[in-house]
Design an enzyme around this catalytic site. Sequence first.
Site, short mmCIF file in Angstrom:
data_model
loop_
_atom_site.label_atom_id
_atom_site.label_comp_id
_atom_site.label_asym_id
_atom_site.label_seq_id
_atom_site.Cartn_x
_atom_site.Cartn_y
_atom_site.Cartn_z
N HIS A 41 49.64 31.28 29.92
CA HIS A 41 50.06 29.87 29.94
C HIS A 41 49.65 29.21 31.25
CE1 HIS A 41 53.36 31.50 27.16
NE2 HIS A 41 52.69 30.66 26.43
N GLN A 76 44.83 30.32 15.31
CA GLN A 76 45.60 29.09 15.58
C GLN A 76 44.69 28.01 16.17
OE1 GLN A 76 49.72 28.80 17.29
NE2 GLN A 76 48.62 28.50 19.20
O1 PAF Z 1 51.03 29.18 20.53
C1 PAF Z 1 52.21 28.78 20.57
O2 PAF Z 1 52.96 29.07 21.50
C2 PAF Z 1 52.76 27.95 19.43
O3 PAF Z 1 52.24 28.36 18.21
C3 PAF Z 1 52.57 26.43 19.63
C4 PAF Z 1 51.09 26.07 19.65
C5 PAF Z 1 53.22 26.00 20.93
C6 PAF Z 1 53.22 25.67 18.48
O4 PAF Z 1 54.57 25.94 18.40
#
Ligand code: PAF
Length: 295
Positions: free
Chosen positions: A51, A167
């Site tokens: 992150h 995703q």
């Molecule tokens: O990757 C994540 O942490 C989640 O899937 C996201 C993109 C924040 C959506 O809740």
Amino acid sequence: MNNVVKQVIFPAHLPEIIADVSAMQHRCLEARQAGRRISFVPTMGYLHEGHLSLLQEGRRRGDLLVLSIFVNPAQFGAGEDFESYPRDLSRDVDLARRCGVDLLFAPEVKDMYPRGYSTFVDVEGITDTLCGASRPGHFRGVTTVVAKLLAIIQPHQAFFGQKDFQQLTVIRRMCTDLNLPVEIVGMPIVREPDGLAMSSRNVNLSPQEREQALVLSRAISKARQMARGGAREIAEILTALRSMLEAQPALRIDYLQIAHQSTLQEQERVDADSVLFLAVFVGRTRLIDNGFLLS
Ligand code: PAF
């Protein structure tokens, strides 16, 4: 501990924490109208170095850095780990401060999905495979919440990690299909020194499970080594990897596939678009990882 974050990246300043949806939207609209370039990093919190790499890039490319922390119930299926998903807001606030986050959006479930909520975003096709096949409804929950977050924050650019490769592909598709005026930036996987991909869920692994989880990145290296050594038959590569993974007693394979990077369709022969996708349960913890074979 797996999730200790070592870097101090930017001079500290306290993020403004906003829980109210309209207040957040108003604040971002004002910034946009004032000509500020908004970078947005959506997360479910329990921040790790992966992150932080997104925040660092967001800080570098934008004037206003927005982080959201929201454990989104819509993307967890029955019996999944919504309740036990790791949460620690005060720790996250401290890390956000060290990364130069300006606004931290931390809404409540009742405000994101109020009574009577009935609108969902569903990307078809590429959500039928890999995690979409093992976790029905998961991507519908992800695209719905990301569409909502993009509508609230209206960022110029939003940052996602390539660890969640599917995703990222699904979100890009959604933004293209819905003509959303945002640049989606994919960032490389961040790994522990021993190869384990950073994940908020790593904290749930016992020391023995963590040791066994290293087989994921080793399997990627093995597949790369085979492909770069000339192996082209995907069935042959997958057979070798399956026996590697099955040698770990705490590990259960959810899926193990080599697929095309854009269509996510399984392939028979390795080419420059081939990506190895892995999802396994180590004990009760589900981990995913991926890697290109040739590029
Ligand atoms: O990757 C994540 O942490 C989640 O899937 C996201 C993109 C924040 C959506 O809740």
